[in-house]
Design an enzyme around this catalytic site. Structure first.
Site, PDB file in Angstrom:
ATOM      1  N   CYS A 132      11.826  43.088  38.099  1.00 25.94           N
ATOM      2  CA  CYS A 132      12.111  44.514  37.821  1.00 25.94           C
ATOM      3  C   CYS A 132      13.453  44.952  38.391  1.00 25.94           C
ATOM      4  O   CYS A 132      13.657  46.144  38.671  1.00 25.94           O
ATOM      5  CB  CYS A 132      11.018  45.441  38.364  1.00 25.94           C
ATOM      6  SG  CYS A 132       9.391  45.082  37.739  1.00 25.94           S
ATOM      7  N   ALA A 133      14.339  43.997  38.631  1.00 28.08           N
ATOM      8  CA  ALA A 133      15.615  44.353  39.266  1.00 28.08           C
ATOM      9  C   ALA A 133      16.761  43.593  38.605  1.00 28.08           C
ATOM     10  O   ALA A 133      17.444  42.793  39.253  1.00 28.08           O
ATOM     11  CB  ALA A 133      15.545  44.065  40.763  1.00 28.08           C
TER      12      ALA A 133
END
Ligand code: PMP
Length: 384
Positions: A342-343
């Site tokens: 998620c980054a």
């Protein structure tokens, strides 16, 4: 030691197993304290209200928050970050943000940017640390409402110089918002000493609590609009939320079982944090040194021996991250996480946006034997 045959190295996703005290507290909150707090006045509701008060004060003192009313319970870190960013920034405002943030910061800021907030990004070096001189130049260049930065990266483990960033923000009249998702419970965090104006954390990661709860520290002088309106248990005739904290920010029936679980978890942590930080640092350095010594492996983020949160992500020259994670799980019972975590911004900075990486993350209960078994397993999978 393995729990239920699992070597759990995915603490950055969520900590596991939870201390037994957490399960007991949740059961108590669903049983003898199962009323709706701050609504009804019978004994079940009063017991629930007491549980909330106790949890709030435990978590507040853990984070060095002088007045527990400045410590807000929210559904999670993502919610808390949305609340802080959307409650602070308006069209025409300017935010200076690190270029390695999690999507919990990147995506709300993208919405705000579309609505007319100016967002400028602080560059990082290859280990994922922000460039403080660049940060200062950006904040000084134009009036800035907020500086936004994670405390530690969920991808590289890089720890950001939050104290220095607070000084920079405050020297130029800006508010510092910190995403503490990967620092809380793994580093000693005193929000007042750090100088954070807003500090947001997940309850279910290093804080060892259940999912469904997060915390926001809001410095007393900081004015943030609430994201959600609804029942607050009092002043029901008014169309607006009560001005007082924490009520203003906690509309609706609170998740008492999760709050009680978090309180019990943080009580355990408060006793153990000094030893835990030392242990996790020792283990992550052992892990990083071992991984870096494997042929074809690149460890993202800070070099072996350099300070980092207990997270280590790797790429291998020929074994794809998904395959490595799958083999570790299916053949060795080792739980890790592959992908972009998620980054994507952090992966872009590390040069792994195309491939993703395999992340090993350490927490309470992980032992030296677990780390050594994981290293041996990576060696075996990567030598084929
Ligand atoms: N920030 C960072 C750095 C994270 O690692 C995470 C969780 N992966 C979040 C924010 C969001 O936390 P949650 O999913 O608990 O809301």
């Amino acid at each position: 030691m393995p729990h239920d045959g699992i070597i759990y190295l995915d603490h950055a996703a969520t900590s596991w197993p939870k201390p037994p005290e957490v399960l007991e507290a949740i059961a108590y909150a669903l049983g003898p304290a199962g009323g709706n707090p701050n609504r009804s006045a019978h004994r079940l509701a009063l017991a629930a209200a007491r549980l909330m008060l106790e949890s709030r004060s435990t978590v507040a003192s853990f984070f060095g928050v002088p007045d527990a009313r400045d410590l807000l319970f929210v559904p999670g870190c993502t919610f808390g970050l949305n609340m802080a960013l959307k409650g602070l920034l308006e069209p025409g405002d300017r935010a200076v943000v690190s270029s390695v943030e999690h999507n919990a910061v990147v995506r709300p800021l993208a919405v705000l940017e579309k609505a007319g907030v100016e967002v400028v990004r602080i560059p990082t070096d290859r280990s994922g640390r922000i460039d403080l001189d660049a940060a200062e130049a950006l904040v000084a260049a134009r009036p800035t409402k907020a500086v936004v930065c994670q405390h530690a990266s969920n991808v590289t483990g890089a720890i950001q110089p939050i104290g220095d960033l607070a000084d920079i923000a405050h020297d130029h009249g800006a508010i510092l918002v910190v995403d503490g998702a990967q620092a809380a419970g793994h580093l000693k965090v005193d929000v007042t000493a750090l100088g954070a104006d807003v500090y947001v954390a997940s309850g279910h990661k290093g804080l060892l609590g259940p999912q469904g709860i997060g915390v926001v520290y809001l410095a007393p002088v900081i004015e943030v609009r609430e994201l959600v309106q609804g029942g607050s248990g009092g002043d029901s005739g008014s169309l607006t939320m009560p001005a007082a904290r924490p009520d203003r920010y906690e509309a609706g029936t609170p998740p008492v079982p999760a709050i009680a679980g978090l309180g019990a978890a943080v009580e355990v942590l408060s006793r153990e944090i000094d030893a835990l930080v030392v242990q996790e640092q020792r283990l992550v350095q052992r892990l990083v040194a071992g991984l870096a010594a494997i042929d074809g492996v690149r460890v993202l983020g800070p070099a072996p021996g350099e300070e980092r949160a207990p997270v280590a992500s790797i790429v291998h020259a020929s074994v794809e991250p998904d395959r490595l994670a799958y083999e570790l799980d299916s053949r060795y019972g080792i739980a890790v996480r592959a992908g972009l975590h998620c980054a994507p911004a952090a992966h872009a900075a590390a040069g792994t946006l195309e491939t993703g990486a395999v992340r090993f993350s350490i927490g309470r209960g992980v032992t030296e034997a677990d780390v050594d078994l994981a290293l041996e397993a990576v060696r075996e999978v990567c030598s084929k």
